[in-house]
Write a protein that holds these residues in place. Structure first.
Motif, mmCIF file in Angstrom:
data_model
loop_
_atom_site.group_PDB
_atom_site.id
_atom_site.type_symbol
_atom_site.label_atom_id
_atom_site.label_comp_id
_atom_site.label_asym_id
_atom_site.label_seq_id
_atom_site.Cartn_x
_atom_site.Cartn_y
_atom_site.Cartn_z
ATOM 1 N N TYR A 13 32.684 -2.088 69.487
ATOM 2 C CA TYR A 13 33.328 -2.301 71.285
ATOM 3 C C TYR A 13 34.740 -0.939 70.782
ATOM 4 C CZ TYR A 13 31.091 -7.037 71.576
ATOM 5 O OH TYR A 13 30.229 -7.618 71.618
ATOM 6 N N PHE A 16 36.899 -0.266 67.872
ATOM 7 C CA PHE A 16 36.633 -1.219 66.922
ATOM 8 C C PHE A 16 35.058 -2.063 66.841
ATOM 9 C CE2 PHE A 16 35.964 -6.190 66.847
ATOM 10 C CZ PHE A 16 37.080 -6.243 65.984
ATOM 11 N N ALA A 18 32.739 -4.192 65.597
ATOM 12 C CA ALA A 18 32.319 -5.705 65.739
ATOM 13 C C ALA A 18 31.972 -5.912 64.875
ATOM 14 C CB ALA A 18 32.188 -6.170 67.021
ATOM 15 N N PRO A 37 33.816 -17.851 61.689
ATOM 16 C CA PRO A 37 34.682 -19.017 63.065
ATOM 17 C C PRO A 37 34.398 -17.806 64.100
ATOM 18 C CG PRO A 37 34.873 -17.765 61.127
ATOM 19 C CD PRO A 37 33.748 -18.314 60.155
ATOM 20 N N SER A 38 35.451 -18.287 64.688
ATOM 21 C CA SER A 38 35.748 -17.269 65.955
ATOM 22 C C SER A 38 35.938 -16.193 65.888
ATOM 23 C CB SER A 38 36.576 -18.298 66.876
ATOM 24 O OG SER A 38 36.663 -17.937 67.964
ATOM 25 N N GLY A 39 34.901 -15.493 66.448
ATOM 26 C CA GLY A 39 35.536 -14.419 66.467
ATOM 27 C C GLY A 39 34.682 -13.412 65.510
ATOM 28 N N CYS A 40 34.156 -13.991 64.425
ATOM 29 C CA CYS A 40 33.368 -13.091 63.924
ATOM 30 C C CYS A 40 32.436 -12.229 63.783
ATOM 31 C CB CYS A 40 33.058 -14.324 62.266
ATOM 32 S SG CYS A 40 32.077 -15.044 63.497
ATOM 33 N N GLY A 41 31.712 -12.544 65.679
ATOM 34 C CA GLY A 41 30.566 -11.933 65.468
ATOM 35 C C GLY A 41 29.309 -12.490 65.884
ATOM 36 N N LYS A 42 29.350 -13.568 66.001
ATOM 37 C CA LYS A 42 27.950 -14.245 66.139
ATOM 38 C C LYS A 42 27.341 -13.913 67.679
ATOM 39 C CE LYS A 42 29.911 -18.396 65.748
ATOM 40 N NZ LYS A 42 31.549 -17.617 65.293
ATOM 41 N N SER A 43 28.634 -13.745 68.915
ATOM 42 C CA SER A 43 27.478 -14.221 69.934
ATOM 43 C C SER A 43 27.141 -11.763 70.121
ATOM 44 C CB SER A 43 29.012 -14.221 71.396
ATOM 45 O OG SER A 43 29.120 -15.575 71.477
ATOM 46 N N THR A 44 28.432 -10.980 69.337
ATOM 47 C CA THR A 44 28.141 -9.914 69.606
ATOM 48 C C THR A 44 26.454 -9.816 68.778
ATOM 49 O OG1 THR A 44 30.155 -9.406 68.888
ATOM 50 C CG2 THR A 44 29.155 -7.874 68.901
ATOM 51 N N VAL A 56 28.458 -4.037 78.437
ATOM 52 C CA VAL A 56 29.934 -3.848 77.712
ATOM 53 C C VAL A 56 29.443 -2.373 77.749
ATOM 54 C CG1 VAL A 56 31.204 -3.765 76.291
ATOM 55 C CG2 VAL A 56 29.692 -5.895 76.761
ATOM 56 N N GLU A 172 25.972 -21.218 71.852
ATOM 57 C CA GLU A 172 26.618 -22.451 71.752
ATOM 58 C C GLU A 172 26.440 -23.285 73.251
ATOM 59 O OE1 GLU A 172 30.759 -21.916 71.047
ATOM 60 O OE2 GLU A 172 30.746 -19.843 70.254
ATOM 61 N N HIS A 203 29.365 -23.628 66.526
ATOM 62 C CA HIS A 203 30.212 -24.148 65.904
ATOM 63 C C HIS A 203 30.354 -25.119 64.937
ATOM 64 C CE1 HIS A 203 33.122 -20.777 66.509
ATOM 65 N NE2 HIS A 203 32.763 -20.928 67.634
HETATM 66 N N1 LIG Z 1 33.813 -7.093 76.027
HETATM 67 C C1 LIG Z 1 34.395 -6.129 74.025
HETATM 68 N N2 LIG Z 1 35.077 -5.980 74.227
HETATM 69 C C2 LIG Z 1 35.735 -5.378 73.294
HETATM 70 N N3 LIG Z 1 35.242 -6.684 71.385
HETATM 71 C C3 LIG Z 1 35.141 -7.218 72.039
HETATM 72 C C4 LIG Z 1 34.455 -7.604 72.778
HETATM 73 N N4 LIG Z 1 33.473 -8.757 73.102
HETATM 74 C C5 LIG Z 1 33.895 -9.652 71.883
HETATM 75 N N5 LIG Z 1 34.667 -8.097 71.762
HETATM 76 C C6 LIG Z 1 34.968 -8.435 69.678
HETATM 77 O O1 LIG Z 1 34.425 -8.753 68.993
HETATM 78 C C7 LIG Z 1 34.786 -9.719 68.026
HETATM 79 C C8 LIG Z 1 33.060 -10.239 67.959
HETATM 80 O O2 LIG Z 1 33.196 -11.536 68.677
HETATM 81 P P1 LIG Z 1 32.170 -12.068 69.133
HETATM 82 O O3 LIG Z 1 32.151 -12.666 70.689
HETATM 83 O O4 LIG Z 1 30.208 -11.697 69.283
HETATM 84 O O5 LIG Z 1 32.728 -13.454 68.425
HETATM 85 P P2 LIG Z 1 32.458 -14.985 67.916
HETATM 86 O O6 LIG Z 1 31.695 -14.770 66.774
HETATM 87 O O7 LIG Z 1 31.066 -15.005 69.247
HETATM 88 O O8 LIG Z 1 32.910 -15.285 68.298
HETATM 89 P P3 LIG Z 1 32.690 -17.275 68.829
HETATM 90 O O9 LIG Z 1 32.865 -18.126 68.275
HETATM 91 O O10 LIG Z 1 34.343 -18.296 69.367
HETATM 92 O O11 LIG Z 1 32.281 -17.198 69.920
HETATM 93 C C9 LIG Z 1 35.881 -10.352 68.129
HETATM 94 O O12 LIG Z 1 36.426 -9.935 67.379
HETATM 95 C C10 LIG Z 1 36.237 -10.278 69.685
HETATM 96 O O13 LIG Z 1 37.429 -9.960 70.134
#
Ligand SMILES: Nc1ncnc2c1ncn2[C@@H]1O[C@H](COP(=O)(O)OP(=O)(O)OP(=O)(O)O)[C@@H](O)[C@H]1O
Ligand SMILES: [Mg+2]
Lengths: 250, 239
Positions: A13, A16, A18, A37-44, A56, A172, A203
């Motif tokens: 991103y 950064f 991800a 854990p939250s923010g580890c990149g699962k949704s990404t 994005v 989720e 989660h």
């Molecule tokens: N649109 C975006 N622009 C910049 N950074 C992003 C964007 N979306 C996610 N990130 C960053 O990428 C990393 C992974 O985010 P992601 O949403 O994949 O986490 P996640 O594992 O799904 O977390 P959660 O369990 O909270 O949903 C995070 O550090 C987040 O800050």
């Protein structure tokens, strides 16, 4: 057999990073769970399987995601067709503000199915698969937004199934729902396995262990461990995995 | 004094202020109605006005107002809709689009007299359209575009991102998603914006004096040939 194969995937991103060098098979007619854990990149990662990351700004990707034998990030890949083949259910139920029937019929109609009888059948079939037909069959004209959250989420699952996908991604899908709706959705997801390949982000450790066949554990944009769900939860190889599933961090 | 007492005084004060405003508005309205209603008759509304003598009606003025309104909305709605869809759905956030937004902002605060003079110079003189319904409608379009674009853009933006994701995730293209998911969902907001815009146009006078002229030719309501000067449909006639 592997339905989707992720190879050396890196995702940024802006500056950064991800996702770091992700390699992962997603097996056909199985449920693969992503935990971490939250923010580890699962949704990404799940969003890069149907290229929702394209929305994005500043998101760049290297590596390969192969569906069957086709790289979905190749130039000639038709994104709309890809998203039709790879359906998605979101964390917040997001039905369209229209009737239940129209919600389901929307995708097929836009993709060119006009015959009313065929659409009717598709609507019923999809609602049955999403285990909500019995609850709404007398009221298909009702606005989908007037349903409960759990019902709305099942409508969204039915809507995704109506365009006849091969893979279904769920980010989720039950985190906004009560335990009873959650149980219903878990049951229905297990039932979908025989026709679809599923990926679910959760989660909820119990949920992952109850419904998934394979589990991938993520930390800081890397896959720490991937294995059969049973093994991950009973006998993880890595210390971080064990710490996470036993609730010591995350 | 305790808080309760202060609260009571404040509330009383606010009631008094609101009361004064309501009273002023109400007495204005009452005066207009009291003097006006006895004068309104079917005949007044359906006969042309007379010069050099009392009496006569307002049919031409009434017709012209509606005609201008409809023409203006016909020109400005597609333009605003297109601009708003571009700004809310397609435009990347960069210097250019920021600039466009600023321009729209500036345009929307132009006094209508300025718009009228601009219309006079450009449409009436430069383009040689003369004092005409068309010049008037185009000036009103200028006057109307910025705000209409803004309100439509706002109602499109009010549709949550999740709806767009839902459309795209079904394999709809960007355009199909905008067209089939976002626009229908935003329709109530867009309609409200259009109605408000219509109200503004209907009540606009200054911009018209310089563009549509101040006197209409005698109109013949049986002549529906839009090219004839006495036809109500002719867009090149003064209003
Ligand atoms: N649109 C975006 N622009 C910049 N950074 C992003 C964007 N979306 C996610 N990130 C960053 O990428 C990393 C992974 O985010 P992601 O949403 O994949 O986490 P996640 O594992 O799904 O977390 P959660 O369990 O909270 O949903 C995070 O550090 C987040 O800050
Ligand atoms: Mg997430």
């Amino acid at each position: 057999m592997s339905k989707v194969t992720i190879k050396e995937l890196n995702l940024f991103y802006g500056k950064f990073q991800a996702l770091h060098n992700i390699n992962l098979p997603i097996l056909k007619n199985e449920i693969t769970a992503f935990i971490g854990p939250s923010g580890c990149g699962k949704s990404t990662l799940i969003k890069s399987l149907n290229r929702m990351n394209d929305l994005v700004e500043g998101c760049t990707i290297s590596g390969e995601v192969k569906m069957d034998d086709e790289n979905i990030y190749a130039k000639e890949c038709n994104i709309n067709l890809l998203r039709k083949r790879v359906g998605m259910v979101f964390q917040q139920p997001n039905p369209f503000p229209m009737s239940i029937y129209d919600n389901i019929a929307y995708g097929p109609r836009t993709h060119g199915i006009k015959n009313k009888q065929i659409v009717d059948e598709l609507v019923e079939k999809s609602l049955r698969k999403a285990a909500i037909w019995e609850e709404v069959k007398d009221d298909l004209k009702k606005n989908a937004l007037s349903l409960s959250g759990g019902q709305q989420q099942r409508i969204c699952i039915a809507r995704a199934l109506a365009v006849d996908p091969e893979v279904l991604l769920m980010d989720e899908p039950t985190s906004a729902l009560d335990p009873i709706s959650t149980a219903k959705i878990e049951e229905l997801v297990i039932g979908l396995k025989k026709d679809y390949t599923l990926v679910i982000v959760t989660h909820n450790m119990q949920q992952a262990s109850r419904i998934s066949d394979k589990t991938a554990f993520f930390l800081n944009g890397k896959i720490i461990e991937y294995d059969e769900t049973r093994k991950i939860f009973t006998n993880p190889k890595k210390q971080e995995t064990e710490d996470y599933i036993s609730g010591r961090f995350g | 004094m305790n808080a309760k007492k202060i609260d009571k005084i404040a509330v009383g004060f606010l009631y008094a202020m609101a009361g004064v405003i309501v009273l002023i508005l109400f007495s204005l309205l009452a005066f207009i109605l009291w003097r006006g209603i006895p004068q309104i008759s079917w005949e007044f509304l359906t006969t042309p006005s007379k010069s050099f003598q009392t009496g006569g009606g307002i049919v031409i003025q009434l017709f012209n107002s509606f005609y201008l309104l409809i023409l203006t909305m016909l020109i400005s709605t597609p333009l605003s809709l297109g601009a708003a869809i571009y700004l809310s759905e397609y435009a990347k956030k960069n210097l250019l689009t920021d600039f466009i937004r600023t321009i729209i902002e500036v345009l929307s605060s132009l006094p209508s007299v300025v718009v009228g003079l601009f219309g006079f110079l450009v449409f009436v003189l430069q383009w040689g359209l003369g004092f005409s319904i068309l010049s008037g409608a185009m000036a009103l379009t200028l006057f109307n575009l910025p705000l209409l674009t803004r309100t439509i853009e706002d109602s499109l933006r009010a549709i949550p991102l999740t709806q767009r994701e839902a459309g795209l995730a079904l394999g709809l293209s960007r355009w199909e998603t905008v067209n089939l998911v976002i626009l229908p969902a935003a329709l109530p907001g867009i309609l409200t914006g259009m109605i408000l815009a219509a109200g503004r146009i209907f009540g606009e006078a200054a911009a018209l004096i310089y563009t549509a002229g101040q006197s209409a030719p005698a109109l013949d309501f049986t002549n529906w040939n839009p090219l004839s000067i006495s036809s109500p449909l002719n867009v090149m006639r003064p209003a």
